[in-house]
Scaffold this motif. Structure first.
Motif, PDB file in Angstrom:
ATOM      1  N   ARG A 129      47.825  37.033  42.623  1.00 13.45           N
ATOM      2  CA  ARG A 129      48.248  36.777  44.001  1.00 13.45           C
ATOM      3  C   ARG A 129      47.303  37.427  45.001  1.00 13.45           C
ATOM      4  O   ARG A 129      46.797  38.525  44.769  1.00 13.45           O
ATOM      5  CB  ARG A 129      49.678  37.289  44.195  1.00 13.45           C
ATOM      6  N   LEU A 130      47.088  36.715  46.106  1.00 12.07           N
ATOM      7  CA  LEU A 130      46.312  37.253  47.235  1.00 12.07           C
ATOM      8  C   LEU A 130      47.303  37.742  48.286  1.00 12.07           C
ATOM      9  O   LEU A 130      48.199  36.999  48.686  1.00 12.07           O
ATOM     10  CB  LEU A 130      45.432  36.154  47.851  1.00 12.07           C
ATOM     11  N   LEU A 131      47.159  38.993  48.698  1.00  8.41           N
ATOM     12  CA  LEU A 131      47.995  39.537  49.769  1.00  8.41           C
ATOM     13  C   LEU A 131      47.112  39.659  50.996  1.00  8.41           C
ATOM     14  O   LEU A 131      46.189  40.471  51.043  1.00  8.41           O
ATOM     15  CB  LEU A 131      48.560  40.906  49.372  1.00  8.41           C
ATOM     16  N   GLN A 132      47.387  38.786  51.951  1.00 15.32           N
ATOM     17  CA  GLN A 132      46.531  38.704  53.129  1.00 15.32           C
ATOM     18  C   GLN A 132      47.314  39.203  54.335  1.00 15.32           C
ATOM     19  O   GLN A 132      48.465  38.818  54.533  1.00 15.32           O
ATOM     20  CB  GLN A 132      46.151  37.233  53.312  1.00 15.32           C
ATOM     21  N   GLY A 133      46.706  40.077  55.112  1.00 18.00           N
ATOM     22  CA  GLY A 133      47.416  40.566  56.294  1.00 18.00           C
ATOM     23  C   GLY A 133      46.407  41.111  57.274  1.00 18.00           C
ATOM     24  O   GLY A 133      45.378  41.663  56.872  1.00 18.00           O
ATOM     25  N   GLY A 146      40.054  43.277  34.891  1.00 19.98           N
ATOM     26  CA  GLY A 146      41.251  42.712  34.265  1.00 19.98           C
ATOM     27  C   GLY A 146      41.216  42.790  32.747  1.00 19.98           C
ATOM     28  O   GLY A 146      42.245  42.941  32.087  1.00 19.98           O
ATOM     29  N   ARG A 147      39.988  42.722  32.173  1.00 19.04           N
ATOM     30  CA  ARG A 147      39.860  42.751  30.704  1.00 19.04           C
ATOM     31  C   ARG A 147      40.141  44.138  30.120  1.00 19.04           C
ATOM     32  O   ARG A 147      40.185  44.306  28.919  1.00 19.04           O
ATOM     33  CB  ARG A 147      38.478  42.251  30.290  1.00 19.04           C
ATOM     34  N   LYS A 148      40.313  45.140  30.977  1.00 15.14           N
ATOM     35  CA  LYS A 148      40.637  46.488  30.486  1.00 15.14           C
ATOM     36  C   LYS A 148      42.125  46.598  30.123  1.00 15.14           C
ATOM     37  O   LYS A 148      42.586  47.628  29.649  1.00 15.14           O
ATOM     38  CB  LYS A 148      40.244  47.551  31.513  1.00 15.14           C
ATOM     39  N   GLY A 149      42.861  45.540  30.417  1.00 20.29           N
ATOM     40  CA  GLY A 149      44.273  45.493  30.026  1.00 20.29           C
ATOM     41  C   GLY A 149      44.518  44.207  29.271  1.00 20.29           C
ATOM     42  O   GLY A 149      43.622  43.385  29.105  1.00 20.29           O
ATOM     43  N   ASP A 150      45.761  43.995  28.821  1.00 23.01           N
ATOM     44  CA  ASP A 150      46.106  42.762  28.123  1.00 23.01           C
ATOM     45  C   ASP A 150      46.802  41.853  29.137  1.00 23.01           C
ATOM     46  O   ASP A 150      48.000  41.961  29.371  1.00 23.01           O
ATOM     47  CB  ASP A 150      47.034  43.110  26.948  1.00 23.01           C
ATOM     48  N   LEU A 151      46.004  40.991  29.776  1.00 23.97           N
ATOM     49  CA  LEU A 151      46.508  40.098  30.834  1.00 23.97           C
ATOM     50  C   LEU A 151      47.339  40.859  31.881  1.00 23.97           C
ATOM     51  O   LEU A 151      48.532  40.589  32.068  1.00 23.97           O
ATOM     52  CB  LEU A 151      47.353  38.964  30.240  1.00 23.97           C
ATOM     53  N   PRO A 152      46.729  41.837  32.559  1.00 20.91           N
ATOM     54  CA  PRO A 152      47.486  42.579  33.575  1.00 20.91           C
ATOM     55  C   PRO A 152      47.816  41.688  34.774  1.00 20.91           C
ATOM     56  O   PRO A 152      47.191  40.645  34.969  1.00 20.91           O
ATOM     57  CB  PRO A 152      46.524  43.694  33.993  1.00 20.91           C
ATOM     58  N   ASP A 153      48.819  42.120  35.553  1.00 13.63           N
ATOM     59  CA  ASP A 153      49.121  41.438  36.816  1.00 13.63           C
ATOM     60  C   ASP A 153      48.030  41.817  37.810  1.00 13.63           C
ATOM     61  O   ASP A 153      47.592  42.966  37.857  1.00 13.63           O
ATOM     62  CB  ASP A 153      50.484  41.903  37.334  1.00 13.63           C
ATOM     63  N   THR A 154      47.590  40.834  38.599  1.00 13.43           N
ATOM     64  CA  THR A 154      46.498  41.097  39.547  1.00 13.43           C
ATOM     65  C   THR A 154      46.945  40.799  40.970  1.00 13.43           C
ATOM     66  O   THR A 154      47.450  39.708  41.260  1.00 13.43           O
ATOM     67  CB  THR A 154      45.266  40.221  39.214  1.00 13.43           C
ATOM     68  N   LEU A 155      46.731  41.781  41.841  1.00 15.29           N
ATOM     69  CA  LEU A 155      47.018  41.603  43.271  1.00 15.29           C
ATOM     70  C   LEU A 155      45.717  41.849  44.022  1.00 15.29           C
ATOM     71  O   LEU A 155      45.082  42.893  43.871  1.00 15.29           O
ATOM     72  CB  LEU A 155      48.082  42.611  43.730  1.00 15.29           C
ATOM     73  N   VAL A 156      45.298  40.847  44.778  1.00 16.81           N
ATOM     74  CA  VAL A 156      44.062  40.954  45.554  1.00 16.81           C
ATOM     75  C   VAL A 156      44.461  41.120  47.016  1.00 16.81           C
ATOM     76  O   VAL A 156      45.273  40.337  47.518  1.00 16.81           O
ATOM     77  CB  VAL A 156      43.228  39.664  45.363  1.00 16.81           C
ATOM     78  N   MET A 157      43.923  42.144  47.688  1.00 17.92           N
ATOM     79  CA  MET A 157      44.296  42.355  49.092  1.00 17.92           C
ATOM     80  C   MET A 157      43.095  42.124  49.993  1.00 17.92           C
ATOM     81  O   MET A 157      41.966  42.460  49.642  1.00 17.92           O
ATOM     82  CB  MET A 157      44.765  43.799  49.313  1.00 17.92           C
ATOM     83  N   THR A 158      43.333  41.555  51.151  1.00 17.09           N
ATOM     84  CA  THR A 158      42.266  41.482  52.145  1.00 17.09           C
ATOM     85  C   THR A 158      42.842  41.631  53.542  1.00 17.09           C
ATOM     86  O   THR A 158      43.903  41.093  53.850  1.00 17.09           O
ATOM     87  CB  THR A 158      41.451  40.171  52.045  1.00 17.09           C
ATOM     88  N   ALA A 159      42.105  42.385  54.372  1.00 15.79           N
ATOM     89  CA  ALA A 159      42.506  42.535  55.778  1.00 15.79           C
ATOM     90  C   ALA A 159      41.707  41.555  56.615  1.00 15.79           C
ATOM     91  O   ALA A 159      41.815  41.531  57.827  1.00 15.79           O
ATOM     92  CB  ALA A 159      42.229  43.959  56.249  1.00 15.79           C
TER      93      ALA A 159
END
Length: 688
Positions: free
Chosen positions: A286-290, A405-418
């Motif tokens: 998910r991208l968290l944009q604010g 992301g490959r350092k975990g087993d399919l971790p949840d990813t949150l991408v943030m941008t201002a």
């Protein structure tokens, strides 16, 4: 596509020897395919031939004629003028070259030639200063009598040579270029097939054909990239994560209770969407944009706490040490209050500390870590990484995100941008992500008053800073840093800091921050500023994102016309973070309409999304908030702003295609997959 021929080194084209091949490599041409995909910048219409006498003085024209005589003149050392007397069927004119003595040998009397250049009638005799020429030997001319391609060049390479190379490569294809775009797509959008498109892109019969070829390559480029994103989305939604989250517990409840404010509607909605993703068996992407100051950090902290409550580890990657440290200091305090520890890992970490930190991380004792791209180094290992947060994603490539992301087993990813990104661009930059937007700012934020002023009014801005500092506040002064003149810019900022410290601001401490400083020096300056000891911070380092000093109330930007709108907006977002009235002063002397429009937009709105649309309109997406570093491919021919309709169509087609044949099993799909591999590498985001 006739792959074997296309993938050969460019030297296998008849007219390309080792030296020419080395020259071509300077503009990214290594293979025959690279040469054929090196498209003309524009075309010159040389279909109308006129006698030299009928051309106006100063006009650029193409004239055909017979060489009568040639001579070399050497008016001074280092200058050779070659003059050819040419008869165009109506009279004689003189074709003139500078410092090209070989011309006399290669264009002997009796030869028919085409010359293109500026006509000069000021000396009685008619002269043409030659920009381009070609022999008329009865064969199809590449430089006259047609729409002539004009290419981007490098030194030691001219238009004629490049045209001949491209023509030879096209002949080598022998019209066998195998198509990789699905036939239903080329028919639906009326796109020429590949062999024809390549031929017409370089040597079009008419403008209409050139336009059709261009349309095909724009669509092709966007479609292939959208396919990559669609495949990544397929992999994400088709995979199941190994970890599960516990329901919200005491830690999260305590954290929320300790917050000195109520969460905004936007924050609550984003949190709802993120929680739903965390509870899902599929990994979150998910991208968290604010906008600046919308409160993304609080939402990301809540996400991290849920990971800790569920026995998982979480990591947050930021693009700069200053920003990583900012996140660390901001969150550490709030998390410590609920008994959660957080670590910091940057390139500047001391060896012993680093080793101890990595040890605690690997055995699961340390649950949360913040850092820079130092996090993606091989020796950084987690015991159970369940959550990856990437801040200001456009400063990282897609690959860096995947490596973490490959350092975990399919971790949840949150991408943030201002950086507020217009939807069109977000679909391209983050086509594999779901998008959450925090629309409004937290209550109690006083809008920053923004003024644009000419350099002559600098003294007024400095007295505003002095007045604010006397009231106990702090200020930033930002100087631009442009690579070509980095030394000059650096000196300007060093001098400015020294001048201010000894004159205008001699009563209080002035700090200086720039990119050439060591990371511990930068950290020391930032902590002195954070603690309020430094009252005015002069900076060349882009402190655009994340730096959070609530006591700073003035942002003074020097030479503001040298910044883009998104950057100016980010800088302005560094002030107005406390409860005090804040000011942003743009000192600028813009020489262009675009520069003036940018400043006007800044003074008229503080809505980041409105500014982002304006930035995109003024500058085009290539420059937009550094998308060149964003993991986006360098588009050769497509333009995300101009071609947004093609982008949307390409996206739709790519998603439909991957739904229909998710693992590229049909023969038609295999050709497409090979082309995707050829362009984007065979990263794990494409593997079928």
């Amino acid at each position: 596509m006739n792959k074997d021929f296309l993938m050969k080194p460019v030297q296998s084209v008849k007219t390309v020897g080792p030296r020419r091949a080395a020259t071509l490599q300077r503009i990214g041409i290594f293979t025959v395919k690279d040469l054929l995909y090196h498209f003309p910048r524009r075309y010159e219409d040389r279909t109308r031939l006129s006698p030299a006498g009928a051309c106006a003085h100063g006009e650029t024209a193409t004239v055909r004629g017979k060489v009568l005589a040639a001579q070399d003149l050497k008016p001074r050392r280092g200058l050779t003028i070659t003059k050819l007397a040419v008869h165009d069927g109506f009279g004689i004119f003189y074709a003139v070259w500078f410092n090209q003595p070989f011309i006399k040998k290669s264009l002997a009397p009796g030869k028919m030639i085409y010359v293109t250049g500026k006509v000069d009638k000021s000396f009685g005799a008619i002269q043409v200063t030659v920009e381009d020429y070609d022999l008329d030997d009865g064969s199809d001319s590449l430089s006259a009598g047609r729409l002539v391609p004009v290419y981007p060049l490098t030194e030691q390479l001219n238009q004629r040579q490049l045209r001949v190379m491209v023509k030879t490569a096209l002949e080598g294809l022998n019209n066998q270029a195998l198509e990789f775009l699905p036939e239903e797509i080329t028919k639906k959008y009326n796109l020429p097939r590949l062999a024809k498109a390549l031929s017409q892109a370089h040597f079009p019969d008419h403008e209409k054909e050139a336009g059709a070829a261009r349309k095909r390559f724009i669509f092709e480029e966007l479609f292939l990239f959208q396919l990559v994103l669609a495949v990544r989305k397929r992999d994400i939604s088709g995979s199941e994560k190994a970890h599960r989250y516990q329901p919200e517990g005491d830690l999260l409840r305590l954290y929320k209770e300790n917050l000195p404010f109520q969460l905004t509607r936007g924050q609550l909605k984003a949190w709802e969407e993120i929680s739903r993703d965390l509870d899902s068996p599929r990994p979150m992407h998910r991208l968290l944009q604010g906008d600046v100051g919308a409160g993304k950090t609080v939402v990301s902290a809540m996400t991290m706490i849920r990971a800790v409550e569920s026995g998982l580890q979480g990591v947050l990657m930021a693009p700069t040490e200053i920003l990583a440290e900012q996140h660390y200091l901001g969150m550490k305090r709030d998390l410590a209050a609920i008994g959660v520890e957080m670590g910091l890992l940057t390139g500047g970490a001391r060896k012993k500390e680093r080793e101890r930190l990595l040890e605690r991380l690997a055995d699961g004792e340390l649950k949360l870590l913040v850092g820079t791209h130092a996090l993606i180094q091989e020796d950084v290992n987690f015991q159970k990484l369940g959550l990856v947060i990437v801040d200001e994603q456009h400063r990282f490539g897609v690959r860096q995100r995947a490596t973490l992301g490959r350092k975990g087993d399919l971790p949840d990813t949150l991408v943030m941008t201002a950086t507020p990104i217009p939807r069109t661009l977000a679909l391209t930059l983050y086509g594999d992500l779901d998008i959450s937007i925090i629309g409004e700012l937290p209550p109690g934020r006083t809008p920053v008053r923004t003024y644009a002023a000419l350099p002559g009014a600098l003294h007024k801005a400095l007295s505003l800073i002095r007045q604010q500092v006397n009231q106990g506040r702090q200020a930033y002064i930002v100087c631009p840093l442009v690579e070509e003149s980095e030394k000059v810019d650096l000196k300007a900022s060093v001098d400015l800091a020294a001048d201010l410290a000894s004159s205008e601001f001699k009563d209080f401490k002035v700090g200086l921050l720039h990119g050439r400083m060591k990371s511990d020096e930068k950290e020391e300056i930032m902590s002195l500023f954070r603690e309020g000891e430094i009252k005015v911070l002069v900076s060349t380092t882009v402190i655009e994102v994340g730096v959070d000093i609530p006591n700073a109330t003035v942002m003074l930007i020097m030479d503001a016309e040298r910044f883009g709108l998104a950057q100016l907006h980010q800088l302005r977002g560094r002030v107005g973070r406390g409860g005090y009235q804040s000011y942003c002063v743009l000192i600028a002397n813009p020489k262009t309409d675009e520069g003036r429009a940018r400043l006007k937009a800044m003074t008229q709105t503080s809505d980041g999304f409105a500014l982002a649309e304006e930035d995109l309109r003024l500058r085009g997406p290539g420059e937009f908030h550094g998308t060149r570093q964003s993991g986006l491919p360098e588009f050769k021919i497509a333009d995300l702003l101009r071609d947004w309709k093609a982008l949307e169509a390409a996206r739709e087609e790519a998603q439909a295609f991957v739904q229909k044949d998710p693992y590229f099993k049909s023969a038609e799909s295999r050709a497409l997959l090979e082309e995707m591999h050829a362009r984007f590498g065979s990263g794990n985001y494409i593997e079928a």
